[in-house]
Each structure stands twice: as structure tokens, then as C-alpha cells.
Design an enzyme around this catalytic site. Structure first.
Site, PDB file in Angstrom:
ATOM      1  N   ASP A   1       6.108  -1.567 -10.094  1.00 31.22           N
ATOM      2  CA  ASP A   1       6.244  -2.166  -8.768  1.00 31.22           C
ATOM      3  C   ASP A   1       4.836  -2.555  -8.331  1.00 31.22           C
ATOM      4  O   ASP A   1       4.283  -2.005  -7.387  1.00 31.22           O
ATOM      5  CB  ASP A   1       6.876  -1.185  -7.778  1.00 31.22           C
ATOM      6  CG  ASP A   1       7.333  -1.861  -6.490  1.00 31.22           C
ATOM      7  OD1 ASP A   1       7.194  -3.108  -6.392  1.00 31.22           O
ATOM      8  OD2 ASP A   1       7.813  -1.167  -5.587  1.00 31.22           O
TER       9      ASP A   1
ATOM     10  N   ASN B   1       6.110  -8.631   0.612  1.00 26.49           N
ATOM     11  CA  ASN B   1       5.450  -7.399   0.206  1.00 26.49           C
ATOM     12  C   ASN B   1       4.989  -6.588   1.426  1.00 26.49           C
ATOM     13  O   ASN B   1       5.461  -6.798   2.532  1.00 26.49           O
ATOM     14  CB  ASN B   1       4.306  -7.649  -0.766  1.00 26.49           C
ATOM     15  CG  ASN B   1       4.284  -6.630  -1.892  1.00 26.49           C
ATOM     16  OD1 ASN B   1       4.213  -5.436  -1.650  1.00 26.49           O
ATOM     17  ND2 ASN B   1       4.357  -7.104  -3.126  1.00 26.49           N
ATOM     18  N   ARG B   2       4.052  -5.665   1.216  1.00 22.52           N
ATOM     19  CA  ARG B   2       3.727  -4.649   2.219  1.00 22.52           C
ATOM     20  C   ARG B   2       2.466  -4.994   3.016  1.00 22.52           C
ATOM     21  O   ARG B   2       1.518  -5.552   2.476  1.00 22.52           O
ATOM     22  CB  ARG B   2       3.552  -3.282   1.547  1.00 22.52           C
ATOM     23  CG  ARG B   2       4.830  -2.757   0.919  1.00 22.52           C
ATOM     24  CD  ARG B   2       4.586  -1.528   0.060  1.00 22.52           C
ATOM     25  NE  ARG B   2       5.855  -0.995  -0.441  1.00 22.52           N
ATOM     26  CZ  ARG B   2       6.454  -1.417  -1.546  1.00 22.52           C
ATOM     27  NH1 ARG B   2       5.894  -2.357  -2.290  1.00 22.52           N
ATOM     28  NH2 ARG B   2       7.610  -0.892  -1.913  1.00 22.52           N
TER      29      ARG B   2
ATOM     30  N   HIS C   1      13.233 -13.308  -3.799  1.00 19.97           N
ATOM     31  CA  HIS C   1      13.357 -11.957  -4.351  1.00 19.97           C
ATOM     32  C   HIS C   1      14.572 -11.842  -5.275  1.00 19.97           C
ATOM     33  O   HIS C   1      15.335 -10.878  -5.203  1.00 19.97           O
ATOM     34  CB  HIS C   1      13.459 -10.941  -3.222  1.00 19.97           C
ATOM     35  CG  HIS C   1      12.965  -9.573  -3.570  1.00 19.97           C
ATOM     36  ND1 HIS C   1      13.496  -8.834  -4.601  1.00 19.97           N
ATOM     37  CD2 HIS C   1      11.991  -8.800  -3.027  1.00 19.97           C
ATOM     38  CE1 HIS C   1      12.885  -7.670  -4.667  1.00 19.97           C
ATOM     39  NE2 HIS C   1      11.947  -7.624  -3.728  1.00 19.97           N
ATOM     40  N   SER C   2      14.742 -12.803  -6.167  1.00 20.14           N
ATOM     41  CA  SER C   2      15.847 -12.714  -7.126  1.00 20.14           C
ATOM     42  C   SER C   2      15.581 -11.646  -8.166  1.00 20.14           C
ATOM     43  O   SER C   2      14.444 -11.429  -8.586  1.00 20.14           O
ATOM     44  CB  SER C   2      16.051 -14.063  -7.816  1.00 20.14           C
ATOM     45  OG  SER C   2      16.652 -14.998  -6.946  1.00 20.14           O
ATOM     46  N   TYR C   3      16.659 -10.978  -8.570  1.00 16.86           N
ATOM     47  CA  TYR C   3      16.634 -10.028  -9.678  1.00 16.86           C
ATOM     48  C   TYR C   3      17.369 -10.666 -10.849  1.00 16.86           C
ATOM     49  O   TYR C   3      18.400 -11.322 -10.667  1.00 16.86           O
ATOM     50  CB  TYR C   3      17.370  -8.744  -9.336  1.00 16.86           C
ATOM     51  CG  TYR C   3      16.753  -7.839  -8.314  1.00 16.86           C
ATOM     52  CD1 TYR C   3      16.367  -6.552  -8.659  1.00 16.86           C
ATOM     53  CD2 TYR C   3      16.614  -8.226  -6.983  1.00 16.86           C
ATOM     54  CE1 TYR C   3      15.843  -5.675  -7.718  1.00 16.86           C
ATOM     55  CE2 TYR C   3      16.091  -7.363  -6.031  1.00 16.86           C
ATOM     56  CZ  TYR C   3      15.707  -6.094  -6.409  1.00 16.86           C
ATOM     57  OH  TYR C   3      15.199  -5.228  -5.467  1.00 16.86           O
TER      58      TYR C   3
ATOM     59  N   HIS D   1       8.257  -6.869   3.614  1.00 15.28           N
ATOM     60  CA  HIS D   1       9.048  -8.100   3.524  1.00 15.28           C
ATOM     61  C   HIS D   1       9.433  -8.687   4.882  1.00 15.28           C
ATOM     62  O   HIS D   1      10.573  -9.116   5.095  1.00 15.28           O
ATOM     63  CB  HIS D   1      10.302  -7.851   2.690  1.00 15.28           C
ATOM     64  CG  HIS D   1      10.038  -7.633   1.231  1.00 15.28           C
ATOM     65  ND1 HIS D   1       8.938  -8.147   0.576  1.00 15.28           N
ATOM     66  CD2 HIS D   1      10.744  -6.940   0.285  1.00 15.28           C
ATOM     67  CE1 HIS D   1       8.972  -7.795  -0.697  1.00 15.28           C
ATOM     68  NE2 HIS D   1      10.048  -7.048  -0.896  1.00 15.28           N
TER      69      HIS D   1
ATOM     70  N   GLN E   1       4.430 -10.206  -8.271  1.00 16.44           N
ATOM     71  CA  GLN E   1       4.873  -8.816  -8.202  1.00 16.44           C
ATOM     72  C   GLN E   1       5.945  -8.590  -9.256  1.00 16.44           C
ATOM     73  O   GLN E   1       6.972  -9.280  -9.283  1.00 16.44           O
ATOM     74  CB  GLN E   1       5.432  -8.502  -6.817  1.00 16.44           C
ATOM     75  CG  GLN E   1       5.827  -7.045  -6.609  1.00 16.44           C
ATOM     76  CD  GLN E   1       4.674  -6.165  -6.183  1.00 16.44           C
ATOM     77  OE1 GLN E   1       3.576  -6.658  -5.912  1.00 16.44           O
ATOM     78  NE2 GLN E   1       4.893  -4.866  -6.112  1.00 16.44           N
TER      79      GLN E   1
ATOM     80  N   GLU F   1       8.111 -11.789  -8.347  1.00 16.69           N
ATOM     81  CA  GLU F   1       7.935 -12.482  -7.074  1.00 16.69           C
ATOM     82  C   GLU F   1       6.545 -13.129  -7.032  1.00 16.69           C
ATOM     83  O   GLU F   1       5.536 -12.453  -6.927  1.00 16.69           O
ATOM     84  CB  GLU F   1       8.075 -11.495  -5.918  1.00 16.69           C
ATOM     85  CG  GLU F   1       9.368 -10.706  -5.931  1.00 16.69           C
ATOM     86  CD  GLU F   1       9.205  -9.331  -5.324  1.00 16.69           C
ATOM     87  OE1 GLU F   1       8.813  -9.232  -4.147  1.00 16.69           O
ATOM     88  OE2 GLU F   1       9.439  -8.341  -6.044  1.00 16.69           O
TER      89      GLU F   1
END
Length: 398
Positions: free
Chosen positions: A298, A127-128, A226-228, A153, A333, A361
């Protein structure tokens, strides 16, 4: 109170047995994965196979490992520790890939960072981090700005771009792949030499990821995958009809740059409320300011409870597939694929458009190094960072 002492380890696993973690019924009432019975029992002993996925420009070979347990098959590559595909059956036993990803190594190198981070291990900090800077023990550290004006990331060359060292293992009920990586002092600006391990283990119809890290200097760590997912099948369209339930009554609101404001706000009365099973697309175009900032979902959710517990449950009505996620992390997330724009083509050869996949996540909160009221992400010499996440697949309906 959510603040942790800087002297304490940022996270520890509960120590429960894997089978118990997968099959336990959540006390929150969000459902169970008891129906995710060990597929290996019906399909023979789990297996793991290795093949060459590609070669980087510098000559480094990238390997792909295929883990199979019954009808569930997971492919993982050593570049970025990326989960390329996850094949799992629907309610009629028909198997398809439900994870977004690319066909080739060249595609991952060219498009995954900066970009979607399909399936990748994320570090050192998921993340940020605001404006790419944080102060630890009186020393200010600067990180690459790759999500203007923030660092995202782990920076421009995070763990998702590294080739991990792989060690496969196999037992009667489980196949696993241990991935190891050493990140040197000041890699992407982060202090300390960090030794990180991520172990993927497939048992029955559940995929578990165990994370471990140690350091020789004080640093910050926040690892995730970070799987979608699209439970109807990769490349089949949007996930807006998927029904999501999050074990989270609060979230961390963000500013226009998607950095948390520091508040823990209730989800009640907002389009971010998934405490009851709700279609992802039902409120995704709501004009709520948080939805405008994220162009959809998000956001980091504050997971209720503590210890190893259910974080999220997603179901897809057409196929009957269900994904239940468990972890010991304080946050998760939820990202609804808002920035997919049709320019990327996946393993099926189809374009990925807005909303064609979702990511969940498990994590510590964004920007925690700059937010002392958030759970600490500080790791010091002599401590061990440990956390785990389970993706349990099952079906419902008839």
C-alpha cells in the site's frame, strides 16, 4: 529536484495524440502495448448505451453507460463516476469482467465509502493527508478524519459519493463519457469552488481517463481512479500470481499511519522492488517494516522519467491478459487489496477476500500539501489542472 513552484500548474499533459500514447513503445524497456490493436476495427464502430442503474434516497437518478469497442466493454455509473465492470478477452478470445465492483447502487452507497472505493473517481485529494490538516498561503484548513488519524481520498463525502453530470459522445473510432462536477468552496474543508471533469474514452482495447479542473481560489488537487483488477476474472481468487513490473526505482516510505516520511528511498534490496516482473505474492508476507505497516503493498512509487510514460505492466499467466498503464503523473500507488476481508460480495456474487484484487492509482504523492519537497499539488485561479491515464489491455502467450 522534485519541488515545483507554487506559481506553476501542478501537472500538464504532454499533448500527444491518443493513438500514439496507447501504441508507443516505452523507452524504459518495460514493454509495449503495440499488440493492443484497435478492437473496434474488428468489431465495428464503437457504441455507447445508457440505462437506469438506480435511484438514491433523495430521488436522484443514477445512470449507467456501457461503452463497447470490439470485445472490450466498460460500464460506468454516474454515482462516483464509478467503473463498475471492464470486460476484455483472454488469449483465446474468451471475454470476462476483470474489474471488482458491486451489483447494485445500494451496495455502492452502503459499502464503498468508507471502504474499498471500487472503481471510483477520487477527489479532491487522492490518498492521505496527515491528521486532516494542511496550510496554504498562511491559512490552515481542516479536513474530515476518516482514516484515523488522517484524511483519506477527499473525506467522508468525497467525489466518489457524488452524482456527476454525464455527456456521452461517439465518433468513428472512439466512444467517450464526459463527467462534470462542481465542488463548492469548503466542500470537505477544501478551499475554492472547484470545477472538475473526468472524461472516459474507449478506443480499441484501451480506456483513457482525462482529468481537468479549475478553481476560483488557491486549493490543492489530486485526482485519480480507484479501480481494482483481477486479470484472471473478477471473483476468481487472489492476484498473487499476477506478475507486476513498475517503472519506479524509488518509493516514498511511510510511518505506521501510512503517511510518507518525506524520504525518497530506493526499492533495490527490498520486497517493494518491482523494477523486474515479479509475482505480486512472492514477497507479500515479508517481514520488512514497510510491509508490516501496509499489511502488504500500500505504497506510493516515484515513477522514473517525466512526461507521458509507462507506469506499470501487469500480466496474468493463466489467461494471458496484460494491463499496461500510462500516465503523466509523478507517482503511482500500488495496493494489493490487503483489507478485503470476505464481507463484500461483487458483481459475480462471490466474496472478495484479502488479495482478490489490486489497485494502481496514478497520482501525486500522498500528503504533498504538508511536504514541500514533493511535487506541488497547488492549483490557483487562472491555472488548469490536467492529467491523463491510459489502461491498455492486450494478451501474450499461446
Amino acid at each position: 529536484m522534485l519541488r515545483r513552484s507554487a506559481r506553476s500548474s501542478p501537472i500538464r499533459t504532454s499533448g500527444r495524440l491518443f493513438a500514439a500514447a496507447v501504441l508507443a513503445v516505452s523507452a524504459t524497456g518495460l514493454g509495449s502495448v503495440a499488440s493492443a490493436a484497435p478492437a473496434g476495427a474488428k468489431g465495428g464502430r464503437p457504441t455507447i448505451q445508457k440505462d437506469l442503474f438506480g435511484t438514491l434516497a433523495d430521488g436522484t437518478k443514477v445512470w449507467r453507460y456501457t461503452l463497447t469497442s470490439g470485445k472490450v466493454r466498460v460500464r460506468i455509473i454516474t454515482y462516483g463516476g464509478i467503473v463498475q465492470t471492464i470486460e476484455t478477452p483472454d488469449r483465446r478470445g474468451r471475454t470476462t469482467n476483470v474489474a471488482l465492483g458491486f451489483r447494485t447502487l445500494d451496495d455502492y452507497v452502503a459499502h464503498n465509502n468508507p471502504g474499498p472505493y471500487f472503481g471510483a473517481l477520487i477527489g479532491r485529494y487522492a490518498n492521505r493527508i496527515a491528521r486532516g490538516t494542511f496550510t496554504l498561503d498562511g491559512v490552515t484548513h481542516s479536513l474530515p478524519i476518516n482514516n484515523d488519524p488522517n484524511s483519506l481520498h477527499g473525506g467522508t463525502k468525497g467525489f466518489d459519493t457524488k452524482v456527476w453530470t454525464a455527456t456521452p459522445a461517439q465518433s468513428q473510432d472512439t466512444v467517450s463519457l464526459r463527467l462534470d462536477l462542481t465542488s463548492p468552496h469548503l466542500d470537505m474543508g477544501y478551499p475554492g469552488t472547484l470545477k472538475a471533469t473526468a472524461t472516459y474514452a474507449l478506443s480499441g482495447s484501451a480506456l483513457r481517463i482525462d482529468y481537468r479542473a479549475t478553481t476560483d481560489r488557491a486549493t490543492v488537487v489530486n485526482l485519480t481512479n480507484h479501480s481494482y483488477f483481477n486479470l484472471a476474472g473478477e471473483g476468481t481468487g487472489t492476484i498473487y500470481d499476477h506478475r507486476l513490473r513498475l517503472n519506479a526505482s524509488r518509493y516514498t516510505p511511510v510511518d505506521s499511519t501510512l503517511i510518507p516520511t518525506g524520504r525518497l528511498a530506493p526499492v533495490a534490496g527490498t520486497p517493494l522492488d518491482f523494477t523486474r516482473s515479479t509475482a505480486i505474492g512472492e514477497r507479500i508476507r515479508d517481514g520488512h517494516q514497510q510491509m508490516v505497516y501496509g499489511r502488504g503493498y500500500d505504497h506510493n512509487y516515484v515513477v522514473d522519467g517525466s512526461g507521458f510514460r509507462l507506469h506499470a505492466r501487469v500480466s496474468e499467466p493463466g489467461s494471458g491478459r496484460v494491463l499496461s498503464m500510462y500516465s503523466d503523473q509523478p507517482g503511482i500507488q500500488f495496493y494489493s487489496g490487503n483489507f478485503l476481508d470476505g464481507t463484500l460480495y461483487g458483481t459475480s456474487g462471490r466474496a472478495y477476500r484479502q488479495g482478490d484484487g489490486f489497485a494502481l492509482e496514478t497520482q501525486h504523492f500522498p500528503d504533498s500539501p504538508n511536504q514541500p519537497q514533493f511535487p506541488s499539488t497547488v492549483l490557483r485561479p487562472g491555472q488548469i489542472y490536467r492529467t491523463a491515464t491510459v489502461y491498455a489491455f492486450s494478451t501474450e502467450g499461446s
